[in-house]
Design a protein around this motif. Structure first.
Motif, PDB file in Angstrom:
ATOM      1  N   VAL A 169       0.849  -1.201   0.000  1.00 18.58           N
ATOM      2  CA  VAL A 169       0.000   0.000   0.000  1.00 18.58           C
ATOM      3  C   VAL A 169       0.880   1.245   0.000  1.00 18.58           C
ATOM      4  O   VAL A 169       0.650   2.191  -0.761  1.00 18.58           O
ATOM      5  CB  VAL A 169      -0.935   0.025   1.231  1.00 18.58           C
ATOM      6  N   ARG A 183       2.650   1.748  -3.406  1.00 16.66           N
ATOM      7  CA  ARG A 183       1.773   2.176  -4.493  1.00 16.66           C
ATOM      8  C   ARG A 183       1.146   3.542  -4.220  1.00 16.66           C
ATOM      9  O   ARG A 183       1.141   4.403  -5.078  1.00 16.66           O
ATOM     10  CB  ARG A 183       0.673   1.117  -4.711  1.00 16.66           C
ATOM     11  N   ARG A 184       0.614   3.737  -3.004  1.00 17.70           N
ATOM     12  CA  ARG A 184      -0.204   4.928  -2.776  1.00 17.70           C
ATOM     13  C   ARG A 184       0.522   6.049  -2.030  1.00 17.70           C
ATOM     14  O   ARG A 184       0.043   7.168  -2.010  1.00 17.70           O
ATOM     15  CB  ARG A 184      -1.498   4.568  -2.022  1.00 17.70           C
ATOM     16  N   ILE A 185       1.654   5.767  -1.390  1.00 18.13           N
ATOM     17  CA  ILE A 185       2.394   6.846  -0.730  1.00 18.13           C
ATOM     18  C   ILE A 185       3.647   7.179  -1.524  1.00 18.13           C
ATOM     19  O   ILE A 185       3.935   8.326  -1.801  1.00 18.13           O
ATOM     20  CB  ILE A 185       2.727   6.488   0.739  1.00 18.13           C
ATOM     21  N   GLN A 186       4.383   6.139  -1.924  1.00 11.53           N
ATOM     22  CA  GLN A 186       5.573   6.405  -2.736  1.00 11.53           C
ATOM     23  C   GLN A 186       5.238   6.612  -4.215  1.00 11.53           C
ATOM     24  O   GLN A 186       6.083   7.031  -4.988  1.00 11.53           O
ATOM     25  CB  GLN A 186       6.575   5.257  -2.598  1.00 11.53           C
ATOM     26  N   ASN A 187       3.990   6.300  -4.566  1.00 16.93           N
ATOM     27  CA  ASN A 187       3.527   6.432  -5.958  1.00 16.93           C
ATOM     28  C   ASN A 187       4.389   5.676  -6.969  1.00 16.93           C
ATOM     29  O   ASN A 187       4.653   6.164  -8.066  1.00 16.93           O
ATOM     30  CB  ASN A 187       3.448   7.913  -6.369  1.00 16.93           C
ATOM     31  N   VAL A 221      -2.756  -5.134  -3.902  1.00 19.12           N
ATOM     32  CA  VAL A 221      -2.855  -3.776  -3.363  1.00 19.12           C
ATOM     33  C   VAL A 221      -4.328  -3.416  -3.176  1.00 19.12           C
ATOM     34  O   VAL A 221      -4.719  -2.824  -2.173  1.00 19.12           O
ATOM     35  CB  VAL A 221      -2.165  -2.738  -4.286  1.00 19.12           C
ATOM     36  N   VAL A 269      -5.947  -2.200   0.281  1.00 15.94           N
ATOM     37  CA  VAL A 269      -6.603  -0.904   0.470  1.00 15.94           C
ATOM     38  C   VAL A 269      -8.023  -1.101   1.002  1.00 15.94           C
ATOM     39  O   VAL A 269      -8.482  -0.357   1.879  1.00 15.94           O
ATOM     40  CB  VAL A 269      -6.618  -0.086  -0.843  1.00 15.94           C
ATOM     41  N   LEU A 275      -9.449  -1.040  -7.432  1.00 15.20           N
ATOM     42  CA  LEU A 275      -8.376  -0.053  -7.317  1.00 15.20           C
ATOM     43  C   LEU A 275      -7.772   0.241  -8.693  1.00 15.20           C
ATOM     44  O   LEU A 275      -7.634   1.403  -9.085  1.00 15.20           O
ATOM     45  CB  LEU A 275      -7.288  -0.539  -6.353  1.00 15.20           C
ATOM     46  N   LYS A 326       4.845  12.654   1.322  1.00 15.17           N
ATOM     47  CA  LYS A 326       5.535  11.593   0.577  1.00 15.17           C
ATOM     48  C   LYS A 326       7.040  11.687   0.828  1.00 15.17           C
ATOM     49  O   LYS A 326       7.579  12.786   0.890  1.00 15.17           O
ATOM     50  CB  LYS A 326       5.313  11.766  -0.928  1.00 15.17           C
TER      51      LYS A 326
END
Ligand code: ZN
Lengths: 188, 275
Positions: free
Chosen positions: A134, A137-141, A162, A166, B11, B55
């Protein structure tokens, strides 16, 4: 990790890619300061670099890593606490206040909201594997392709994993919000 | 499509990671399934909250790679030095004429490396292990910070300075690196940061003396202005002659001249009050 211990320093780069996001979030939950969290993350890996020889390979690299992280965090608090105490005593007046204040701006203000604390709390309720993907994927993009390379698994599979993680995170959030009046979020 | 199949792709659906066909199938299912729609809503909300979190910067990985290669080159350097050290001893030289001695030296250096590592691990189990670790880490960090200062990216150099000011080491090497950054770095922010870091060392007389000297060398006006302010803040009266000189120099930047005039008056007053 066995490779890294044997001196293949490149392996440490891969390990960094794999775990830096998790460590960063670990420190963000506890310090609420972006650049401090980045520095502490780096510090964990410098320790891994220096003390990789003392790691016993029993498959518990993550445990070892987060043990180091907890040590560093305790150490940081200890030091920070003593520092502000000394400042208070030595300088007393304006300068002391000024210096302490600058440490708490503006990073802290921006993310000390209750929701953020709650989200970090929910993240820690996920299993390590789920939290890791998670965050990636969603914080470090990171793209699914990059994640697939770093984690050495199929991108298609990751998309599903993922998504499930989520969905689980959403559930944890729901529960935490319900419990909110009885338990202060962000407390450990 | 069944709910399970749909929910696993929600997602990717939100992220636009599905093919046109897959997307269509999800749309079809969502139009007739309440529970999947509400799950989509939850996932979407959670993603929004996650997006709002700070981030880690992209340079964090790069920075670690830089530290790693710095460490690596330091290690090789260490072994080379150790070899040189051994070579100086005559008994080694006498054997060196035999071809295999070179290899023997390397093995020797390697063994010493292991011994050093071993003794560290032993100390680690003792009560004061943290002190040992802290000391070693400080030198490792100093080394890394100094090597960051030589990176081509200004962001890296700034981070190196940040580290140095945090470490607060009083080594000559660190101070020299800071003076160099203050005077020669191509990036003005790095120069400012170097001066800021030096400010934390300015309690020391020798540092202030060096800073007064640096006032005589050319630098950007903004940096010179900050340097003058620093010296006044630390009540460095030895800067009086050069400040007076600057205030009278027709070639100087006008703002700098004004600042120098004002500063020399302040310092002169301090001096008079003392007497
Ligand atoms: Zn459904």
């Amino acid at each position: 990790m066995l490779q890294a211990r044997n001196g293949d320093l490149e392996t440490l780069n891969v390990l960094f890619e794999r775990y830096c996001g998790m460590l960063y979030s670990f420190f963000m939950k506890r310090t609420q300061e972006h650049s401090l969290s980045e520095d502490l993350t780096q510090e964990v890996f410098l320790r891994v670099l220096r003390y990789r020889a003392s790691f016993k390979d029993d498959g518990h690299f993550k445990g070892w890593l987060f043990g180091i992280a907890r040590n560093i965090q305790n150490r940081h608090w200890e030091r920070h606490y003593t520092k502000s105490e000394i400042l208070n005593e030595d300088l007393r007046g304006e300068k002391a206040i000024e210096m302490i204040d600058t440490r708490n701006q503006p990073d802290v203000e921006a993310c000390r909201s209750e929701d953020t604390a709650l989200l970090y709390q929910a993240l820690e309720q996920l299993s390590e594997e789920k939290r890791q993907i998670v965050i990636m994927r969603r914080i470090q993009n990171l793209s699914y392709a990059e994640m697939a390379r770093i984690l050495d698994c199929e991108a298609k599979l990751l998309k599903v994993r993922v998504c499930r993680a989520v969905a689980e995170l959403a559930k944890h959030m729901k529960t935490l919000i319900k419990e909110r009046p009885y338990e202060m979020p962000g407390m450990q | 499509m069944k709910c399970l199949e749909c929910s696993d792709q929600l997602l990717a659906y939100l992220e636009g990671e599905l093919s046109v066909d897959e997307r269509q199938r999800i749309d079809d299912h969502l139009s007739q399934c309440d529970s999947c729609r509400s799950l989509l809503d939850e996932i979407s909300k959670t993603c929004q909250s996650l997006d709002e979190l700070p981030k880690p910067s992209e340079t964090m990985t790069k920075r670690f790679s830089a530290a790693l290669s710095a460490y690596k080159s330091g290690q090789t350097e260490g072994i080379r030095l150790l070899q040189d050290e051994r070579r100086k001893k005559s008994w080694v030289w006498s054997v060196t004429r035999n071809g295999y001695a070179q290899a023997a030296i390397i093995v020797f250096a390697f063994l010493i490396g292991i011994l050093v590592n071993e003794s560290t691990s032993i100390k680690e189990t003792n009560g004061n292990r943290f002190d040992v670790i802290e000391t070693e880490l400080a030198s490792l960090k100093e080394f890394t910070a100094l090597s960051l200062l030589t990176q081509t990216s200004a962001v890296e150099r700034l981070r190196g300075l940040e580290w140095l000011s945090e470490l607060n080491i009083e080594s000559e090497q660190v101070l020299e690196a800071l003076y160099d950054k203050l005077n020669n770095d191509p990036n003005i922010n790095v120069r400012f940061a170097a001066l800021e870091t030096l400010d934390t060392y300015a309690e020391k007389e020798e540092v202030r003396r060096k800073l007064v000297q640096l006032l005589e060398t050319p630098n950007l006006p903004m940096i010179r202005a900050e340097l003058i302010k620093l010296l006044v803040r630390h009540a460095e009266k030895d800067s009086l002659p050069i400040l007076i000189q600057i205030s009278q120099d027709a070639n100087e930047d006008e703002t700098i001249r004004e600042l120098a005039t004002w500063s020399s008056q302040v310092l002169q007053k301090m001096k008079n009050d003392e007497i």
